[in-house]
Design an enzyme around this catalytic site. Structure first.
Site, PDB file in Angstrom:
ATOM      1  N   SER A  13     157.502  68.400 -43.522  1.00 45.14           N
ATOM      2  CA  SER A  13     156.796  67.111 -43.672  1.00 45.14           C
ATOM      3  C   SER A  13     157.216  66.068 -42.361  1.00 45.14           C
ATOM      4  O   SER A  13     158.165  65.980 -42.054  1.00 45.14           O
ATOM      5  CB  SER A  13     157.352  66.279 -45.150  1.00 45.14           C
ATOM      6  OG  SER A  13     156.761  67.159 -45.959  1.00 45.14           O
ATOM      7  N   GLY A  14     155.946  65.181 -42.088  1.00 50.39           N
ATOM      8  CA  GLY A  14     156.305  64.180 -41.142  1.00 50.39           C
ATOM      9  C   GLY A  14     156.839  64.640 -39.812  1.00 50.39           C
ATOM     10  O   GLY A  14     157.407  64.316 -39.045  1.00 50.39           O
ATOM     11  N   GLY A  67     155.721  64.796 -48.224  1.00 45.46           N
ATOM     12  CA  GLY A  67     154.739  64.239 -48.271  1.00 45.46           C
ATOM     13  C   GLY A  67     153.941  64.383 -49.735  1.00 45.46           C
ATOM     14  O   GLY A  67     154.235  64.857 -50.672  1.00 45.46           O
ATOM     15  N   GLY A  69     151.729  66.642 -50.524  1.00 43.49           N
ATOM     16  CA  GLY A  69     151.654  68.016 -50.962  1.00 43.49           C
ATOM     17  C   GLY A  69     152.848  68.348 -51.786  1.00 43.49           C
ATOM     18  O   GLY A  69     152.762  68.961 -52.764  1.00 43.49           O
ATOM     19  N   THR A  92     152.310  62.787 -43.899  1.00 38.16           N
ATOM     20  CA  THR A  92     151.022  62.264 -43.015  1.00 38.16           C
ATOM     21  C   THR A  92     150.541  61.214 -43.589  1.00 38.16           C
ATOM     22  O   THR A  92     150.263  60.022 -43.297  1.00 38.16           O
ATOM     23  CB  THR A  92     150.122  63.077 -42.634  1.00 38.16           C
ATOM     24  OG1 THR A  92     150.917  64.358 -42.056  1.00 38.16           O
ATOM     25  CG2 THR A  92     148.855  62.768 -41.725  1.00 38.16           C
ATOM     26  N   ASP A 226     146.107  52.321 -66.670  1.00 39.64           N
ATOM     27  CA  ASP A 226     145.083  51.712 -67.442  1.00 39.64           C
ATOM     28  C   ASP A 226     144.534  52.789 -68.500  1.00 39.64           C
ATOM     29  O   ASP A 226     143.475  52.257 -69.009  1.00 39.64           O
ATOM     30  CB  ASP A 226     143.982  51.183 -66.546  1.00 39.64           C
ATOM     31  CG  ASP A 226     143.394  51.915 -65.658  1.00 39.64           C
ATOM     32  OD1 ASP A 226     144.006  53.093 -65.624  1.00 39.64           O
ATOM     33  OD2 ASP A 226     142.411  51.553 -64.998  1.00 39.64           O
ATOM     34  N   ASP A 283     145.529  69.189 -52.353  1.00 41.62           N
ATOM     35  CA  ASP A 283     145.661  70.481 -52.638  1.00 41.62           C
ATOM     36  C   ASP A 283     144.382  71.295 -53.365  1.00 41.62           C
ATOM     37  O   ASP A 283     143.890  70.644 -54.297  1.00 41.62           O
ATOM     38  CB  ASP A 283     146.978  70.779 -53.691  1.00 41.62           C
ATOM     39  CG  ASP A 283     148.104  70.896 -52.934  1.00 41.62           C
ATOM     40  OD1 ASP A 283     148.136  70.437 -51.775  1.00 41.62           O
ATOM     41  OD2 ASP A 283     148.931  71.400 -53.424  1.00 41.62           O
TER      42      ASP A 283
END
Length: 303
Positions: A13-14, A67, A69, A92, A226, A283
């Site tokens: 990630s990232g 992230g 995912g 991302t 809500d 996904d």
């Protein structure tokens, strides 16, 4: 009695940020925990399995360093249980963290999470709604925290996932342009507890929260507690007209375009072209038809 925690690290990630921060995050959490289990498997399949195992392992909270995912996999574990979710976003898009007001800077998010752990026994975690993708096997239901989509945007996601290059957000820009050139609206029926839409559509987005695609407010009025989805349906538009609508997505003003329909509902069934993929939280979850239900208070979140 201290917290029993698991830290799930999605190392890619990232573009490697999660792997570089894992030691720091683990050290900060260990200082607040009676027990910390570290989950850093090499393969996506093993990552999913290890996270799923947390559901019955007696944990108080599952912290995700990654992230959207990785957050989606953690939601599958925590939904409908007393296991709270903690997020240190470093992917991302980070759309789930954005919707929850969690700082998108991972260090600031870590500070907020540690503060929540220190005060958590006196200040309970907040509860938020989740979307449930309904199927024949209730035990195998898929959950989502942000947006479920089908049509053009899901096709962009599917194409981007199949592309080895370019890396990062540019991959989605290239996929968008390619899908725009092959755009074909299809007949769709959106059946809800608040009414029915029957039309030729370009995309359908069912939002538990507002954002997808790295901060695009596709369902700008959606909030996470809500008890209802916000649904955005883009009708039959040409590639040129859709290209003109796309910039308005960044500001949420697309919902005022005459080709865009919106409604609020707690149950949604979308039927149409079986070749249309369905994505949730970025996904893949199958293809049309799809039925989803908003489940109030299904997830406990730290911070």
């Amino acid at each position: 009695m201290g917290w029993r925690l698991a830290l799930a690290v999605h190392p890619d990630s990232g573009q490697g940020t999660a792997a570089r921060m894992a030691g720091t995050v683990a050290a900060r959490l260990r200082a607040e925990a009676a027990h910390l289990e570290l989950i850093t498997p090499a393969s996506p399949e093993r990552f999913r399995q290890r996270v799923a195992d947390c559901r019955t392992s007696g944990l108080d909270a599952l912290v995700v360093l990654g992230g959207d995912g990785a957050a989606h996999q953690a939601v599958q574990c925590c939904a409908g249980t007393d296991v709270s979710l903690g997020l240190v976003p470093c992917g991302t898009g980070n759309d789930f963290a954005r919707a929850l007001g969690i700082p998108r800077d991972p260090r600031a998010a870590l500070d907020a999470l540690v503060s929540a752990l220190r005060h958590g026994r006196r200040r309970p975690p907040r509860r938020l709604d989740l979307g449930r993708v309904d199927g024949a096997d209730a035990a195998a239901a898929r959950w989502f925290g942000t947006v479920l989509c089908t049509g053009f945007d899901a096709a962009v996601n599917a194409r981007a996932n199949s592309m080895p290059w370019p890396r990062g957000p540019r991959r989605y820009d290239v996929a968008l342009l390619q899908e725009l050139m092959s755009l074909r609206p299809r007949p769709v029926v959106v059946d809800t507890d608040a009414g029915r839409l029957t039309l030729r559509a370009t995309l359908v987005a069912v939002g538990n929260t507002a954002f997808y695609g790295g901060g695009i407010p596709i369902c700008p009025s959606a909030v996470y507690d809500d008890g209802a989805f916000d649904v955005t349906v883009v009708g039959p538009v040409s590639p040129l007209r859709l290209a003109r609508i796309l910039p308005r997505l960044r500001t949420g003003t697309h919902v005022r375009h005459p080709s865009v329909h919106t409604l609020r509902a707690s149950r949604v069934h979308v039927a149409g072209a079986p070749e249309w993929p369905v994505f949730a939280d970025g996904d893949p979850v199958g293809a049309l038809p799809v039925s989803v239900t908003c489940v109030p208070g299904a997830l406990s979140v730290l911070g």
